[in-house]
Write a protein that holds these residues in place. Sequence first.
Motif, PDB file in Angstrom:
ATOM      1  N   HIS A   1       0.824  -1.213   0.000  1.00  0.00           N
ATOM      2  CA  HIS A   1       0.000   0.000   0.000  1.00  0.00           C
ATOM      3  C   HIS A   1       0.859   1.264   0.000  1.00  0.00           C
ATOM      4  O   HIS A   1       0.462   2.307  -0.535  1.00  0.00           O
ATOM      5  CB  HIS A   1      -0.906  -0.024   1.238  1.00  0.00           C
ATOM      6  CG  HIS A   1      -1.898   1.101   1.295  1.00  0.00           C
ATOM      7  ND1 HIS A   1      -2.887   1.285   0.348  1.00  0.00           N
ATOM      8  CD2 HIS A   1      -2.051   2.136   2.187  1.00  0.00           C
ATOM      9  CE1 HIS A   1      -3.604   2.354   0.654  1.00  0.00           C
ATOM     10  NE2 HIS A   1      -3.113   2.881   1.755  1.00  0.00           N
ATOM     11  N   GLN A   2       2.061   1.177   0.576  1.00  0.00           N
ATOM     12  CA  GLN A   2       2.939   2.353   0.709  1.00  0.00           C
ATOM     13  C   GLN A   2       3.841   2.569  -0.507  1.00  0.00           C
ATOM     14  O   GLN A   2       4.498   3.607  -0.614  1.00  0.00           O
ATOM     15  CB  GLN A   2       3.807   2.193   1.965  1.00  0.00           C
ATOM     16  CG  GLN A   2       3.012   2.095   3.253  1.00  0.00           C
ATOM     17  CD  GLN A   2       3.848   1.619   4.424  1.00  0.00           C
ATOM     18  OE1 GLN A   2       5.044   1.873   4.480  1.00  0.00           O
ATOM     19  NE2 GLN A   2       3.223   0.906   5.358  1.00  0.00           N
ATOM     20  N   VAL A   3       3.856   1.619  -1.430  1.00  0.00           N
ATOM     21  CA  VAL A   3       4.798   1.684  -2.557  1.00  0.00           C
ATOM     22  C   VAL A   3       4.401   2.753  -3.578  1.00  0.00           C
ATOM     23  O   VAL A   3       5.219   3.604  -3.957  1.00  0.00           O
ATOM     24  CB  VAL A   3       4.913   0.300  -3.244  1.00  0.00           C
ATOM     25  CG1 VAL A   3       5.685   0.418  -4.558  1.00  0.00           C
ATOM     26  CG2 VAL A   3       5.594  -0.683  -2.308  1.00  0.00           C
ATOM     27  N   ALA A   4       3.148   2.727  -4.037  1.00  0.00           N
ATOM     28  CA  ALA A   4       2.724   3.655  -5.101  1.00  0.00           C
ATOM     29  C   ALA A   4       2.908   5.131  -4.721  1.00  0.00           C
ATOM     30  O   ALA A   4       3.389   5.915  -5.551  1.00  0.00           O
ATOM     31  CB  ALA A   4       1.273   3.369  -5.498  1.00  0.00           C
ATOM     32  N   PRO A   5       2.539   5.566  -3.496  1.00  0.00           N
ATOM     33  CA  PRO A   5       2.736   6.978  -3.152  1.00  0.00           C
ATOM     34  C   PRO A   5       4.200   7.411  -3.217  1.00  0.00           C
ATOM     35  O   PRO A   5       4.498   8.546  -3.613  1.00  0.00           O
ATOM     36  CB  PRO A   5       2.203   7.073  -1.711  1.00  0.00           C
ATOM     37  CG  PRO A   5       1.252   5.940  -1.572  1.00  0.00           C
ATOM     38  CD  PRO A   5       1.811   4.844  -2.428  1.00  0.00           C
ATOM     39  N   VAL A   6       5.125   6.517  -2.834  1.00  0.00           N
ATOM     40  CA  VAL A   6       6.556   6.866  -2.881  1.00  0.00           C
ATOM     41  C   VAL A   6       7.010   7.021  -4.329  1.00  0.00           C
ATOM     42  O   VAL A   6       7.713   7.982  -4.683  1.00  0.00           O
ATOM     43  CB  VAL A   6       7.408   5.788  -2.165  1.00  0.00           C
ATOM     44  CG1 VAL A   6       8.906   6.078  -2.339  1.00  0.00           C
ATOM     45  CG2 VAL A   6       7.062   5.738  -0.679  1.00  0.00           C
ATOM     46  N   ILE A   7       6.610   6.084  -5.176  1.00  0.00           N
ATOM     47  CA  ILE A   7       6.979   6.164  -6.604  1.00  0.00           C
ATOM     48  C   ILE A   7       6.384   7.428  -7.219  1.00  0.00           C
ATOM     49  O   ILE A   7       7.050   8.122  -7.999  1.00  0.00           O
ATOM     50  CB  ILE A   7       6.516   4.900  -7.358  1.00  0.00           C
ATOM     51  CG1 ILE A   7       7.241   3.667  -6.822  1.00  0.00           C
ATOM     52  CG2 ILE A   7       6.755   5.050  -8.861  1.00  0.00           C
ATOM     53  CD1 ILE A   7       6.748   2.349  -7.397  1.00  0.00           C
ATOM     54  N   LYS A   8       5.136   7.738  -6.866  1.00  0.00           N
ATOM     55  CA  LYS A   8       4.483   8.941  -7.400  1.00  0.00           C
ATOM     56  C   LYS A   8       5.254  10.193  -6.992  1.00  0.00           C
ATOM     57  O   LYS A   8       5.489  11.096  -7.815  1.00  0.00           O
ATOM     58  CB  LYS A   8       3.035   9.012  -6.906  1.00  0.00           C
ATOM     59  CG  LYS A   8       2.251  10.258  -7.336  1.00  0.00           C
ATOM     60  CD  LYS A   8       2.037  10.299  -8.847  1.00  0.00           C
ATOM     61  CE  LYS A   8       1.207  11.495  -9.282  1.00  0.00           C
ATOM     62  NZ  LYS A   8      -0.224  11.292  -9.166  1.00  0.00           N
ATOM     63  N   GLU A   9       5.650  10.273  -5.757  1.00  0.00           N
ATOM     64  CA  GLU A   9       6.415  11.441  -5.295  1.00  0.00           C
ATOM     65  C   GLU A   9       7.718  11.581  -6.076  1.00  0.00           C
ATOM     66  O   GLU A   9       8.084  12.682  -6.513  1.00  0.00           O
ATOM     67  CB  GLU A   9       6.728  11.307  -3.800  1.00  0.00           C
ATOM     68  CG  GLU A   9       7.556  12.469  -3.260  1.00  0.00           C
ATOM     69  CD  GLU A   9       7.946  12.310  -1.792  1.00  0.00           C
ATOM     70  OE1 GLU A   9       8.741  13.129  -1.303  1.00  0.00           O
ATOM     71  OE2 GLU A   9       7.451  11.356  -1.143  1.00  0.00           O
ATOM     72  N   ARG A  10       8.396  10.484  -6.280  1.00  0.00           N
ATOM     73  CA  ARG A  10       9.683  10.533  -6.979  1.00  0.00           C
ATOM     74  C   ARG A  10       9.514  10.933  -8.437  1.00  0.00           C
ATOM     75  O   ARG A  10      10.314  11.699  -8.975  1.00  0.00           O
ATOM     76  CB  ARG A  10      10.378   9.162  -6.874  1.00  0.00           C
ATOM     77  CG  ARG A  10      10.855   8.853  -5.462  1.00  0.00           C
ATOM     78  CD  ARG A  10      11.477   7.462  -5.345  1.00  0.00           C
ATOM     79  NE  ARG A  10      11.986   7.232  -3.993  1.00  0.00           N
ATOM     80  CZ  ARG A  10      12.608   6.121  -3.607  1.00  0.00           C
ATOM     81  NH1 ARG A  10      12.792   5.133  -4.474  1.00  0.00           N
ATOM     82  NH2 ARG A  10      13.041   5.991  -2.365  1.00  0.00           N
ATOM     83  N   MET A  11       8.479  10.414  -9.104  1.00  0.00           N
ATOM     84  CA  MET A  11       8.290  10.784 -10.518  1.00  0.00           C
ATOM     85  C   MET A  11       7.893  12.246 -10.662  1.00  0.00           C
ATOM     86  O   MET A  11       8.291  12.924 -11.612  1.00  0.00           O
ATOM     87  CB  MET A  11       7.276   9.854 -11.194  1.00  0.00           C
ATOM     88  CG  MET A  11       5.834  10.070 -10.833  1.00  0.00           C
ATOM     89  SD  MET A  11       4.665   9.079 -11.822  1.00  0.00           S
ATOM     90  CE  MET A  11       4.962   7.439 -11.232  1.00  0.00           C
ATOM     91  N   MET A  12       7.103  12.748  -9.699  1.00  0.00           N
ATOM     92  CA  MET A  12       6.692  14.158  -9.744  1.00  0.00           C
ATOM     93  C   MET A  12       7.887  15.083  -9.557  1.00  0.00           C
ATOM     94  O   MET A  12       8.044  16.072 -10.276  1.00  0.00           O
ATOM     95  CB  MET A  12       5.646  14.425  -8.658  1.00  0.00           C
ATOM     96  CG  MET A  12       4.292  13.801  -8.909  1.00  0.00           C
ATOM     97  SD  MET A  12       3.342  14.656 -10.176  1.00  0.00           S
ATOM     98  CE  MET A  12       2.901  16.164  -9.316  1.00  0.00           C
ATOM     99  N   LYS A  13       8.718  14.767  -8.585  1.00  0.00           N
ATOM    100  CA  LYS A  13       9.874  15.629  -8.304  1.00  0.00           C
ATOM    101  C   LYS A  13      10.927  15.539  -9.396  1.00  0.00           C
ATOM    102  O   LYS A  13      11.628  16.506  -9.680  1.00  0.00           O
ATOM    103  CB  LYS A  13      10.461  15.269  -6.940  1.00  0.00           C
ATOM    104  CG  LYS A  13       9.550  15.698  -5.785  1.00  0.00           C
ATOM    105  CD  LYS A  13      10.111  15.358  -4.425  1.00  0.00           C
ATOM    106  CE  LYS A  13       9.213  15.926  -3.333  1.00  0.00           C
ATOM    107  NZ  LYS A  13       9.682  15.548  -1.972  1.00  0.00           N
ATOM    108  N   LYS A  14      10.994  14.385 -10.054  1.00  0.00           N
ATOM    109  CA  LYS A  14      11.909  14.226 -11.191  1.00  0.00           C
ATOM    110  C   LYS A  14      11.318  14.857 -12.454  1.00  0.00           C
ATOM    111  O   LYS A  14      12.052  15.326 -13.326  1.00  0.00           O
ATOM    112  CB  LYS A  14      12.177  12.734 -11.402  1.00  0.00           C
ATOM    113  CG  LYS A  14      13.191  12.421 -12.483  1.00  0.00           C
ATOM    114  CD  LYS A  14      13.417  10.908 -12.585  1.00  0.00           C
ATOM    115  CE  LYS A  14      14.359  10.550 -13.716  1.00  0.00           C
ATOM    116  NZ  LYS A  14      14.547   9.078 -13.855  1.00  0.00           N
ATOM    117  N   GLY A  15       9.990  14.856 -12.532  1.00  0.00           N
ATOM    118  CA  GLY A  15       9.318  15.426 -13.706  1.00  0.00           C
ATOM    119  C   GLY A  15       9.271  14.501 -14.896  1.00  0.00           C
ATOM    120  O   GLY A  15       8.964  14.927 -16.008  1.00  0.00           O
ATOM    121  N   SER A  16       9.535  13.198 -14.680  1.00  0.00           N
ATOM    122  CA  SER A  16       9.658  12.276 -15.813  1.00  0.00           C
ATOM    123  C   SER A  16       8.313  11.848 -16.388  1.00  0.00           C
ATOM    124  O   SER A  16       8.193  11.591 -17.584  1.00  0.00           O
ATOM    125  CB  SER A  16      10.440  11.036 -15.387  1.00  0.00           C
ATOM    126  OG  SER A  16       9.824  10.415 -14.268  1.00  0.00           O
TER     127      SER A  16
END
Length: 509
Positions: free
Chosen positions: A451-466
């Motif tokens: 359950h905690q995996v998707a929010p972390v990946i989402k945060e990283r992609m947003m901050k990277k802008g990819s």
Amino acid sequence: VGVCKQEMLQKKKNAVLVDGVILNGPIMDSKAGEKFVEEACKIIMEEVIQKADDITEKVCEWRAPETLKQILDLEMRDTGESHQKLLQLCRDVIQYSVKTSHPRFFNQLYAGVDYYSLVARFITEALNPSVYTYEVSPVFLLVEEAVIKKMIEFIGWEGGDGIFNPGGSVSNMYAMNLARYRFCPEIKEKGLSGLPRLILFTSEECHYSMKKAASFLGIGTENVYFIKTDERGKMIPEELEKQVQRARKEGSAPFLVCATAGTTVLGAFDPLDKIADICEKHGLWLHVDASWGGSALISRKHCRLLHGIHRADSVAWNPHKMLLAGIQCCALLVKDNSGLLKKCYSAKAAYLFQQDKFYDVSYDTGDKSIQCSRRPDAFKFWLMWKALGTTGLEERVNRALALARYLVEEIKKREGFQLLLEPEYANVCFWYIPPSLRKMEDGPEFWQKLHQVAPVIKERMMKKGSMMLGYQPHQGKVNFFRQVVISPQVSREDMDFLLDEIELLAKDL
């Protein structure tokens, strides 16, 4: 310069003052305004349109709210800003906004840019029309009539009526109110007092606008009976029948069933034919919320998803989603062609809808709307349809669903990716299980960690802008990704990138 000074002196000499205000000549500096529009359009062209399909650009330049407030200088002051400061603000707004036309924006049920629709929006923004009477909006009223007629053909009705609204949620509210008016026309004058307890039925997977509409219209959210769905998210007709009979036994008054063609999360299509049978049996209005899935009607290959939609009394369909008509472009279409829309919503404003005009007043369609001012949203769809033809629109739908199918097959091949279900539309729902969880036993702890995996990946992609990809928990299932394919700019390479990028962003989880 000498001529300008002479003109200014002449104006001052002939000045007419009222309350200390000079009324001679315009107050706006047209030349400066034209120059600003010209330079701002150049920025839009260079920074938005020309970069729309550039995958090397970021989907978003992420900044926290407090930081962004400082960058944008949001304060309004007593004196206006300089020409150059305003142009810089335009650049900043573009830079820090999410690029929904980017090929790797998969976050919502809209994406991409259609150039013909965009030009249509430029035209309507410049003309600034309001669509209620033929005298002020002759072209756009005729365009809306033509588009509604064509959309009705695709639904399969012999005739009908309709109106464009600011969002699918508003279309659903219109339909709910129209169904109630058909059930008890006296409500328009007498209001809610004296009415029986009205009940409407919709699926557990319906759009949240159904609850909002019931609340807004005074029906009450407790009087929305949510019908169980199967494992694919489709309404179960037998459960609908049970709930209609339950409402009757309670002494309530069932009046409406809302089916969904393309649910928001899973992309499910309710069995419209079977639901229509129940509506006919019990004399209920059938509304189909096809805001998301309605565009499949354009495709000869995929229109089967909406089999039975011709039996509906009303349909909500948003061309701004799958067809890229530009937000917002949302139609409510009604099978009735006896003027029910107008009877339900008309207020007969004498200053707008005079009956003694010099032209055919049936073209003054604004009294069918709860709005007064109304945007010419149909024009975006019309110009795009004129440019691409029906076959061009069909190709968009077919390609989007083919790309979704490609992504599904790639997910099946890759370790760590797990589909929730086989999609039937453009919604691809899946979990990513990072290396650290792959050997863990299936149980509460596993699902809690996943359950905690998707929010972390989402945060990283947003901050990277990819890229941007949505996630959510749903019906007891822990957070999973929902990838939606829409934009014609999206390619097979973007599907591969999406999976590669998730693996990259989660390699240490």
